[in-house]
Write a protein that holds these residues in place. Structure first.
Motif, mmCIF file in Angstrom:
data_model
loop_
_atom_site.group_PDB
_atom_site.id
_atom_site.type_symbol
_atom_site.label_atom_id
_atom_site.label_comp_id
_atom_site.label_asym_id
_atom_site.label_seq_id
_atom_site.Cartn_x
_atom_site.Cartn_y
_atom_site.Cartn_z
ATOM 1 N N ALA A 84 0.877 -1.169 0.000
ATOM 2 C CA ALA A 84 0.000 0.000 0.000
ATOM 3 C C ALA A 84 0.915 1.219 0.000
ATOM 4 C CB ALA A 84 -0.916 0.012 1.218
ATOM 5 N N ILE A 85 0.851 1.998 -1.065
ATOM 6 C CA ILE A 85 1.816 3.076 -1.285
ATOM 7 C C ILE A 85 1.094 4.420 -1.225
ATOM 8 C CG2 ILE A 85 3.475 4.068 -2.906
ATOM 9 C CD1 ILE A 85 3.800 1.256 -4.084
ATOM 10 N N GLY A 86 1.550 5.277 -0.343
ATOM 11 C CA GLY A 86 1.000 6.620 -0.244
ATOM 12 C C GLY A 86 1.756 7.583 -1.137
ATOM 13 N N ILE A 241 -2.413 8.315 5.662
ATOM 14 C CA ILE A 241 -1.223 7.726 5.049
ATOM 15 C C ILE A 241 -0.505 6.811 6.038
ATOM 16 C CG2 ILE A 241 1.056 8.225 4.105
ATOM 17 C CD1 ILE A 241 -1.056 8.895 2.115
ATOM 18 N N CYS A 245 -0.661 2.957 4.809
ATOM 19 C CA CYS A 245 0.424 2.654 3.865
ATOM 20 C C CYS A 245 1.686 2.166 4.575
ATOM 21 C CB CYS A 245 0.757 3.903 3.031
ATOM 22 S SG CYS A 245 -0.682 4.541 2.136
ATOM 23 N N THR A 262 7.087 4.265 5.325
ATOM 24 C CA THR A 262 6.182 5.360 5.679
ATOM 25 C C THR A 262 6.744 6.250 6.789
ATOM 26 O OG1 THR A 262 4.237 4.105 5.004
ATOM 27 C CG2 THR A 262 3.880 5.898 6.562
#
Length: 277
Positions: A84-86, A241, A245, A262
Motif C-alpha cells: 500500500a503506497i502513499g 497515510i 500505507c 512510511t
C-alpha cells in the motif's frame, strides 16, 4: 550441508520468491500544453472558438501563446504486490497527475509505465449518475467494474451498508442528486472496494466520511493487500497515510523527492511542511 548430503526424505530448502511487480514507472515525464493567454481567449462566439481549436490541431504546440506545464519530471519507481503506497506532496506536486497516468488516462511525454493487470482509479470505474438512485448506481457500478450479475446481486446490500448512506435515512432509494459530495464519495469508494483489484488507485477518498467510515476504508485497503493486490493512496491527511500505507512516495514540483518506508518519509515530509497536512 550440501544438497547431496541431505538425509533421505528431507524436503528441499524452500525458496522465498520476492513479490511480483504490479506497476513499473520508468523515467516518466508528463507535460500539459496550455493554449491561449487566459480569460481574454474565452470571449467570442462558439464559431470563433471552434476555429481556434482547428488551428491548434494543425499546428499543435507551435501557436502563439502556447506554453507547457511540466507536471511530472523523470519519476521512476516499482510497486510490488501486497504494498500500500502513499503519495504525498504539497498542492501542485503532481500526485493526482501521476495517478491518472498509471490508470492510463493521461499520456506520458517521455518514459514508460508498465502495469500487470488493469489499474482501477477510484471514481472512474464506478461512475455515478445523478438521476439514478443509489441502489441503481450500485448495480451499474458493479457491472462496470466487471462483476457478474450474480455477484452484483449478492454484494449490493453490503455495498450500501459499507457506505453508510442509509445510516440517517433511506437514501439508497433516492436519486444521487440528493446526496452530499461526501455521501457520493463514500458510495463510489464502496462500489470500487467491493471487488479485489490488481492495482487500486485512490485519490483522497479515505478523507471522506466520519471516523467509522475511514476506519472501514482503511481495513478494506489492508484486506486488498492481503489478497496480493497493490493500492496507491493520494491524500493530504497524514494520519490516513500513516494508518494505511507501508511505503510512501514524496513528490515535489513533479519530481520524486523521497521513496521509502512510511515512518521515514513522513518524518522528512512533515519537517518540510512544518507538520501541516
Amino acid at each position: 550441508m550440501a544438497a547431496a548430503d541431505a538425509p533421505p526424505g528431507a524436503s528441499a530448502p524452500r525458496t522465498h520468491e520476492p513479490p511480483a511487480p504490479t506497476v513499473v514507472v520508468d523515467a516518466v515525464d508528463i507535460v500539459y500544453r496550455v493554449h491561449g493567454t487566459g480569460a481574454a481567449t474565452a470571449r467570442g462566439t462558439a464559431t470563433a472558438a471552434l476555429g481556434r481549436v482547428l488551428r491548434r490541431g494543425r499546428g499543435r504546440g507551435a501557436g502563439a501563446g502556447a506554453r507547457t506545464v511540466h507536471a511530472v519530471r523523470g519519476v521512476s519507481f516499482t510497486a510490488l504486490r501486497g504494498e500500500a503506497i502513499g503519495l504525498v506532496g504539497t498542492n501542485g506536486s503532481g500526485k493526482s497527475t501521476l495517478l491518472r497516468a498509471v490508470a492510463g488516462l493521461l499520456p506520458v511525454e517521455r518514459g514508460r509505465i508498465y502495469t500487470d493487470g488493469r489499474p482501477s482509479l477510484l471514481g472512474v470505474d464506478a461512475a455515478l449518475m445523478n438521476d439514478l438512485t443509489g441502489e441503481r448506481n450500485v448495480r451499474l457500478g458493479c457491472l462496470a467494474a466487471g462483476m457478474s450479475r450474480e455477484e452484483t446481486r449478492e454484494r449490493g446490500a453490503g455495498i450500501v451498508a459499507f457506505s453508510g448512506i442509509d445510516d440517517k435515512g433511506d437514501f439508497s432509494t433516492l436519486p444521487m442528486r440528493t446526496y452530499s459530495s461526501g455521501m457520493a464519495a463514500r458510495l463510489r469508494f464502496s462500489i470500487a472496494a467491493a471487488k479485489d483489484h490488481d492495482v487500486l488507485l485512490i485519490d483522497e477518498a479515505l478523507a471522506t466520511g466520519d471516523r467509522a467510515f475511514q476506519k472501514r476504508s482503511q481495513e478494506r485497503v489492508r484486506a486488498l493487500r492481503e489478497r496480493a493486490g497493490t493500492a496507491f493512496l493520494v491524500s493530504h491527511n497524514n494520519k490516513s497515510i500513516r494508518d494505511t500505507c507501508d511505503r510512501v512516495l514524496w513528490l515535489e514540483h513533479g519530481e520524486l523527492r523521497l521513496d521509502g518506508p512510511t515512518a521515514e518519509v513522513m518524518k522528512e515530509y512533515e519537517r518540510f511542511t512544518g507538520g501541516k497536512n
